[in-house]
Scaffold this motif. Sequence first.
Motif, PDB file in Angstrom:
ATOM      1  N   ALA A 127       0.832  -1.206   0.000  1.00 40.98           N
ATOM      2  CA  ALA A 127       0.000   0.000   0.000  1.00 40.98           C
ATOM      3  C   ALA A 127       0.865   1.254   0.000  1.00 40.98           C
ATOM      4  O   ALA A 127       0.564   2.232  -0.709  1.00 40.98           O
ATOM      5  N   LYS A 128       1.923   1.242   0.778  1.00 41.95           N
ATOM      6  CA  LYS A 128       2.802   2.412   0.822  1.00 41.95           C
ATOM      7  C   LYS A 128       3.470   2.641  -0.529  1.00 41.95           C
ATOM      8  O   LYS A 128       3.578   3.787  -1.003  1.00 41.95           O
ATOM      9  N   LYS A 129       3.895   1.564  -1.178  1.00 36.58           N
ATOM     10  CA  LYS A 129       4.526   1.689  -2.489  1.00 36.58           C
ATOM     11  C   LYS A 129       3.545   2.203  -3.543  1.00 36.58           C
ATOM     12  O   LYS A 129       3.932   2.915  -4.473  1.00 36.58           O
ATOM     13  N   LEU A 130       2.269   1.833  -3.394  1.00 37.01           N
ATOM     14  CA  LEU A 130       1.253   2.261  -4.362  1.00 37.01           C
ATOM     15  C   LEU A 130       0.776   3.687  -4.127  1.00 37.01           C
ATOM     16  O   LEU A 130       0.192   4.302  -5.021  1.00 37.01           O
ATOM     17  N   SER A 131       1.023   4.230  -2.937  1.00 39.52           N
ATOM     18  CA  SER A 131       0.522   5.561  -2.601  1.00 39.52           C
ATOM     19  C   SER A 131       1.279   6.642  -3.370  1.00 39.52           C
ATOM     20  O   SER A 131       2.392   6.416  -3.868  1.00 39.52           O
ATOM     21  N   LEU A 132       0.669   7.795  -3.463  1.00 37.87           N
ATOM     22  CA  LEU A 132       1.259   8.912  -4.186  1.00 37.87           C
ATOM     23  C   LEU A 132       2.645   9.236  -3.626  1.00 37.87           C
ATOM     24  O   LEU A 132       2.795   9.526  -2.439  1.00 37.87           O
ATOM     25  N   GLY A 133       3.655   9.172  -4.496  1.00 37.37           N
ATOM     26  CA  GLY A 133       5.020   9.446  -4.086  1.00 37.37           C
ATOM     27  C   GLY A 133       5.579   8.425  -3.117  1.00 37.37           C
ATOM     28  O   GLY A 133       6.630   8.666  -2.496  1.00 37.37           O
ATOM     29  N   GLN A 134       4.884   7.287  -2.975  1.00 36.30           N
ATOM     30  CA  GLN A 134       5.263   6.230  -2.027  1.00 36.30           C
ATOM     31  C   GLN A 134       5.423   6.776  -0.605  1.00 36.30           C
ATOM     32  O   GLN A 134       6.225   6.291   0.190  1.00 36.30           O
ATOM     33  N   ALA A 135       4.622   7.802  -0.300  1.00 36.10           N
ATOM     34  CA  ALA A 135       4.715   8.463   1.002  1.00 36.10           C
ATOM     35  C   ALA A 135       3.926   7.746   2.086  1.00 36.10           C
ATOM     36  O   ALA A 135       4.151   7.974   3.269  1.00 36.10           O
ATOM     37  N   GLY A 136       2.979   6.894   1.704  1.00 40.55           N
ATOM     38  CA  GLY A 136       2.164   6.187   2.676  1.00 40.55           C
ATOM     39  C   GLY A 136       0.805   6.843   2.890  1.00 40.55           C
ATOM     40  O   GLY A 136       0.499   7.893   2.310  1.00 40.55           O
ATOM     41  N   ALA A 137       0.005   6.211   3.727  1.00 39.97           N
ATOM     42  CA  ALA A 137      -1.363   6.659   3.963  1.00 39.97           C
ATOM     43  C   ALA A 137      -1.422   7.701   5.069  1.00 39.97           C
ATOM     44  O   ALA A 137      -0.878   7.498   6.151  1.00 39.97           O
TER      45      ALA A 137
END
Length: 347
Positions: free
Chosen positions: A227-237
């Motif tokens: 999920a963190k890798k898929l998030s915008l900029g790999q910034a996390g939720a």
Amino acid sequence: MTPTYMRQWVLRGQGSFDCLRLEEAPIPEVGENDVLVKLHAVSLNYRDLMIATGTYYWPRSDPVVPVSDGAGEVISVGAKVSRFKPGQRAIPTFYQGFIGGALSAEVAVARSLGAVTNGVLREYAVFNEEGLVHAPSNLSYREAATLPCAALTAWNALYGPRPLRAGDTVLTQGTGGVSLFAVQLAAAAGAEVISTTSSSEKEERLRQLGAQQVINYKQDPNWGETAKKLSLGQAGANYVVEIGGPKTLVQSSKAAAIGGELSIIGNRSAEAGSKEIAAWSPHTAVHGTRRIAVGSRLEFEDMNRAIEVNKITPVIDARVFAFEEAVEAFQYLWDAKHFGKVVIQIV
């Protein structure tokens, strides 16, 4: 003409759904600050199952009319009532008397519907006018009946101390009521939504509701890192709507952004004392945690405006139960045969 007697379901004892009894009772009198509501529909939460089976962690009355969530029509009002008129559609608040601000322990324990205070699994109920909100105009009675607990809990998770902003990332877990509402509310606000599920069929339903990314947690045990890798900029939720509890907390921690918020709502995945609890420590996580307890009437009214403006429609399971089928409805939810909220139609 309003009848003088009504039917209601009453929990007498606890331990199984067989403790539910359909009985007749007089319709309560309306005081000068009260509103008489003819209930049209109610919806079930996992909490209702816990109360019936004796596993609820807060006190409960015995006997008690169960269920916290419902919606109906205003039939009559007391002489000093100013917020409601006969014919309007109303929804009782989960916590009676919790208008705004901080939730007190007294209200949390004694004023929540369906536990110590009689709930809504009945044909008529009387509420103080301060314990009601107007139903969103775009929703049916069935849809409005799903809002008091699951929807408002999701709203509180997203619009608590630091309100959700467009462009934030929200991670939801599974397809329970709180999670589905969180997907819909976050998507309506322009957030990036990442969801987890266990089936391809549910994956497609989540995408239809607004999830941009869906992870099958059975196929990917490291779904938090994914999920963190898929998030915008790999910034996390920025927000993790934590439903599972012990077995999901470690991955939820890994998914969270620095400064992100993990909203503790459920504890559905493991027993207390398990190795999952021991493995997770908030001291090693980079996010903050917050215990969610539904929400206030003012938050309810804020959410209803958002629902109406954005034309959000709650997800209701395909099977709707008749009032006489309440025991079957409880069992249906217990057996996890549903997708969306389980609704009982009263009239």
